[in-house]
Design an enzyme around this catalytic site. Structure first.
Site, PDB file in Angstrom:
ATOM      1  N   GLY A 111      36.675  57.470  45.525  1.00 47.06           N
ATOM      2  CA  GLY A 111      35.788  56.575  45.911  1.00 47.06           C
ATOM      3  C   GLY A 111      35.215  57.248  47.139  1.00 47.06           C
ATOM      4  O   GLY A 111      36.075  57.539  48.111  1.00 47.06           O
ATOM      5  N   ARG A 159      35.766  61.285  39.904  1.00 48.71           N
ATOM      6  CA  ARG A 159      37.091  61.097  39.579  1.00 48.71           C
ATOM      7  C   ARG A 159      37.378  62.034  38.220  1.00 48.71           C
ATOM      8  O   ARG A 159      36.467  62.467  37.481  1.00 48.71           O
ATOM      9  CB  ARG A 159      37.251  59.563  38.568  1.00 48.71           C
ATOM     10  CG  ARG A 159      37.026  58.647  40.222  1.00 48.71           C
ATOM     11  CD  ARG A 159      37.561  57.139  39.948  1.00 48.71           C
ATOM     12  NE  ARG A 159      37.837  56.495  40.974  1.00 48.71           N
ATOM     13  CZ  ARG A 159      36.864  55.915  41.825  1.00 48.71           C
ATOM     14  NH1 ARG A 159      35.750  55.839  41.565  1.00 48.71           N
ATOM     15  NH2 ARG A 159      37.485  55.338  42.727  1.00 48.71           N
ATOM     16  N   ASP A 165      44.470  56.462  47.464  1.00 48.37           N
ATOM     17  CA  ASP A 165      45.980  56.683  47.001  1.00 48.37           C
ATOM     18  C   ASP A 165      45.902  57.485  45.742  1.00 48.37           C
ATOM     19  O   ASP A 165      46.921  58.151  45.586  1.00 48.37           O
ATOM     20  CB  ASP A 165      46.572  55.181  46.735  1.00 48.37           C
ATOM     21  CG  ASP A 165      45.629  54.245  45.809  1.00 48.37           C
ATOM     22  OD1 ASP A 165      44.481  54.673  45.632  1.00 48.37           O
ATOM     23  OD2 ASP A 165      46.251  53.222  45.498  1.00 48.37           O
ATOM     24  N   THR A 220      39.238  56.013  52.529  1.00 46.79           N
ATOM     25  CA  THR A 220      38.941  54.878  51.432  1.00 46.79           C
ATOM     26  C   THR A 220      38.459  53.728  52.270  1.00 46.79           C
ATOM     27  O   THR A 220      38.982  53.465  53.196  1.00 46.79           O
ATOM     28  CB  THR A 220      40.185  54.769  50.715  1.00 46.79           C
ATOM     29  OG1 THR A 220      39.864  53.352  50.064  1.00 46.79           O
ATOM     30  CG2 THR A 220      41.473  54.651  51.624  1.00 46.79           C
ATOM     31  N   ASP A 259      39.047  50.929  51.412  1.00 48.40           N
ATOM     32  CA  ASP A 259      39.943  49.603  51.098  1.00 48.40           C
ATOM     33  C   ASP A 259      41.032  49.633  52.120  1.00 48.40           C
ATOM     34  O   ASP A 259      41.692  48.683  52.204  1.00 48.40           O
ATOM     35  CB  ASP A 259      40.839  50.065  49.842  1.00 48.40           C
ATOM     36  CG  ASP A 259      39.751  49.987  48.577  1.00 48.40           C
ATOM     37  OD1 ASP A 259      38.932  49.283  48.562  1.00 48.40           O
ATOM     38  OD2 ASP A 259      40.318  50.355  47.519  1.00 48.40           O
ATOM     39  N   ASP A 317      44.108  50.825  52.771  1.00 42.90           N
ATOM     40  CA  ASP A 317      45.425  50.214  52.065  1.00 42.90           C
ATOM     41  C   ASP A 317      46.454  51.491  51.935  1.00 42.90           C
ATOM     42  O   ASP A 317      47.154  51.547  50.898  1.00 42.90           O
ATOM     43  CB  ASP A 317      44.935  49.755  50.746  1.00 42.90           C
ATOM     44  CG  ASP A 317      44.276  50.709  49.628  1.00 42.90           C
ATOM     45  OD1 ASP A 317      43.854  51.943  50.110  1.00 42.90           O
ATOM     46  OD2 ASP A 317      44.142  50.595  48.553  1.00 42.90           O
ATOM     47  N   ARG A 354      39.791  45.877  44.995  1.00 45.02           N
ATOM     48  CA  ARG A 354      40.367  45.326  43.731  1.00 45.02           C
ATOM     49  C   ARG A 354      41.700  44.862  44.041  1.00 45.02           C
ATOM     50  O   ARG A 354      42.354  43.960  43.369  1.00 45.02           O
ATOM     51  CB  ARG A 354      40.295  46.432  42.662  1.00 45.02           C
ATOM     52  CG  ARG A 354      38.858  46.272  41.817  1.00 45.02           C
ATOM     53  CD  ARG A 354      39.018  47.019  40.510  1.00 45.02           C
ATOM     54  NE  ARG A 354      37.476  47.225  40.296  1.00 45.02           N
ATOM     55  CZ  ARG A 354      37.128  48.477  40.404  1.00 45.02           C
ATOM     56  NH1 ARG A 354      37.769  49.652  40.916  1.00 45.02           N
ATOM     57  NH2 ARG A 354      35.898  48.529  40.232  1.00 45.02           N
TER      58      ARG A 354
HETATM   59  P1  ADP Z   1      41.133  57.214  45.171  1.00 45.37           P
HETATM   60  O1  ADP Z   1      41.563  58.561  45.757  1.00 45.37           O
HETATM   61  O2  ADP Z   1      39.813  56.497  45.923  1.00 45.37           O
HETATM   62  O3  ADP Z   1      42.107  56.084  45.287  1.00 45.37           O
HETATM   63  P2  ADP Z   1      40.997  57.596  42.473  1.00 45.37           P
HETATM   64  O4  ADP Z   1      42.205  56.601  42.158  1.00 45.37           O
HETATM   65  O5  ADP Z   1      40.260  57.504  41.515  1.00 45.37           O
HETATM   66  O6  ADP Z   1      40.717  57.465  43.739  1.00 45.37           O
HETATM   67  O7  ADP Z   1      41.929  58.989  42.239  1.00 45.37           O
HETATM   68  C1  ADP Z   1      41.055  60.269  42.501  1.00 45.37           C
HETATM   69  C2  ADP Z   1      41.495  61.456  41.719  1.00 45.37           C
HETATM   70  O8  ADP Z   1      42.883  61.618  41.887  1.00 45.37           O
HETATM   71  C3  ADP Z   1      41.602  60.909  40.190  1.00 45.37           C
HETATM   72  O9  ADP Z   1      40.249  60.979  39.453  1.00 45.37           O
HETATM   73  C4  ADP Z   1      42.564  62.040  39.656  1.00 45.37           C
HETATM   74  O10 ADP Z   1      41.833  63.192  39.522  1.00 45.37           O
HETATM   75  C5  ADP Z   1      43.491  62.278  40.857  1.00 45.37           C
HETATM   76  N1  ADP Z   1      44.721  61.342  40.518  1.00 45.37           N
HETATM   77  C6  ADP Z   1      44.883  60.080  40.527  1.00 45.37           C
HETATM   78  N2  ADP Z   1      46.330  59.772  40.099  1.00 45.37           N
HETATM   79  C7  ADP Z   1      46.637  61.030  39.826  1.00 45.37           C
HETATM   80  C8  ADP Z   1      48.090  61.248  39.025  1.00 45.37           C
HETATM   81  N3  ADP Z   1      48.970  60.297  38.896  1.00 45.37           N
HETATM   82  N4  ADP Z   1      48.305  62.580  39.039  1.00 45.37           N
HETATM   83  C9  ADP Z   1      47.482  63.570  39.369  1.00 45.37           C
HETATM   84  N5  ADP Z   1      46.171  63.295  39.555  1.00 45.37           N
HETATM   85  C10 ADP Z   1      45.741  62.126  39.878  1.00 45.37           C
END
Ligand code: ADP
Length: 328
Positions: free
Chosen positions: A14, A75, A106, A130, A132, A134, A176
């Site tokens: 995000g 993403r 995260d 982020t 959030d 968090d 969320r």
């Molecule tokens: P944020 O970083 O804001 O929490 P996301 O949860 O969408 O956003 O995570 C961003 C990107 O990080 C994902 O689109 C993916 O490419 C990568 N990512 C998330 N979880 C994993 C994972 N378990 N293993 C590898 N890459 C991950």
């Protein structure tokens, strides 16, 4: 010690206001120290698609005031797979990259940690970006302050019309899994109630609280509902309350994506600059698999593993307690 020469910087997940000041600080701190920098477009997607470009000092001119991220974000599901990571590694090596700064939340850190364990010859430092708020190891994350201020500005306007018409407003804000924006905005706007993912609020208690307010001569009421509240969403909550308090004119507003945009606040510009500066200095000092974060107004390192430990993360108990007292 792992001596570095070329840093890749990316924003992922995000978007959050303050990412641009952070990118600027990463680029200029690296160049100042004689390192090269490549910008990766669209987060991990750009690593896999080999979408990277050399950055100079002028590549980050006049971006301090811009919301969003000049590197774009995305993403990227393929990065979760071994083949995706292998391709990302190959592309980084071809560019001569030996260190990365990843700015995100995260999910981004989970990906960075997995990648770095597989390919430890590329050092990785995370910057908490982020709205959030968090992550463990940083009292504030990049974008949280700006997003909260945006929410406050919107709710202040809603309060004007709510008061003029003696209305009850239910306002959904982002979060969320995290009630951080809802809690801070609720305190700042004098919300009568705040529904958070972290704390179950019984609807009977909410209804009693709102009835008490009405008999206590409140002319308007604001209830903030974080996206992740467990009562079924803002419309369901409003419907349930309307059934019990029929003489109140109830309205629902969902603030939505406007919460992500806007020029970063002074706080986020400074935090972004400090975190970007510290991230590069950490890489130069030979650190890896760590996050730079703000603690008691100092920038400190936390392991990515610890930063991701959501079980340790809690909203401040004193703030939660204060909400009930100050909204009577
Ligand atoms: P944020 O970083 O804001 O929490 P996301 O949860 O969408 O956003 O995570 C961003 C990107 O990080 C994902 O689109 C993916 O490419 C990568 N990512 C998330 N979880 C994993 C994972 N378990 N293993 C590898 N890459 C991950």
């Amino acid at each position: 010690m792992h001596k570095i020469s070329k840093i890749a910087v990316l924003t992922s997940g995000g978007d959050a206001p303050g990412m641009n000041p952070c990118i600027r600080a990463v680029v200029r701190t690296a160049l100042y120290n004689g390192l090269e920098v490549v910008g990766v477009r669209q987060g991990y997607k750009g690593l896999i698609d080999n979408d990277m470009y050399d950055m100079q000092s002028r590549s980050v001119s006049n971006i301090l005031n811009l919301g969003g991220t000049i590197l774009k974000t995305a993403r990227c599901l393929p990065f979760k797979e071994d083949e995706g990571m292998a391709l990302a590694y190959k592309n980084l090596k071809e560019h001569g990259v030996d260190a990365m700064v990843v700015i995100g939340g995260d999910g981004t850190f989970t990906g960075a940690l997995r990648f770095s364990r597989k390919y430890p010859d590329i050092a990785v430092i995370g910057v908490p970006g982020t709205i959030d708020n968090d992550l463990c190891g940083s009292t504030y994350t990049l974008g949280f302050d700006t997003a909260t201020n945006t929410v406050i500005e919107a709710i202040d306007k809603i309060r004007d019309t709510a008061d003029a018409h003696d209305r009850l407003f239910f306002i959904e804000v982002m979060g969320r899994d995290s009630g951080a924006i809802a809690l801070r905005a609720g305190i700042s706007c004098g919300a009568e109630a705040i529904l958070l993912p972290e704390k179950q609020t019984a609807l009977e208690d909410l209804i009693k609280n709102l009835k008490d307010g009405k008999s206590n001569k409140k002319s308007s009421s604001i209830v903030i509902v974080a996206e992740g509240d467990k009562n079924g969403g803002v419309y369901d909550v409003a419907k349930a309350v309307q059934k019990e308090i029929s003489d109140y004119d109830i309205k629902v507003t969902i603030l939505g994506h406007l919460q992500r945009g806007g020029s970063p606040s002074s706080f986020d510009r400074i935090l972004g600059s400090r975190l970007g500066f510290a991230a590069v200095n950490a890489l130069i000092a030979g650190e890896t698999q760590k996050m730079v974060g703000l603690q008691a107004n100092h920038i400190l390192l936390t392991s990515l593993e610890e930063a991701l430990n959501q079980h340790e993360f809690k909203l401040e108990a004193d703030l939660l307690q204060m909400v009930d007292v100050l909204s009577i």
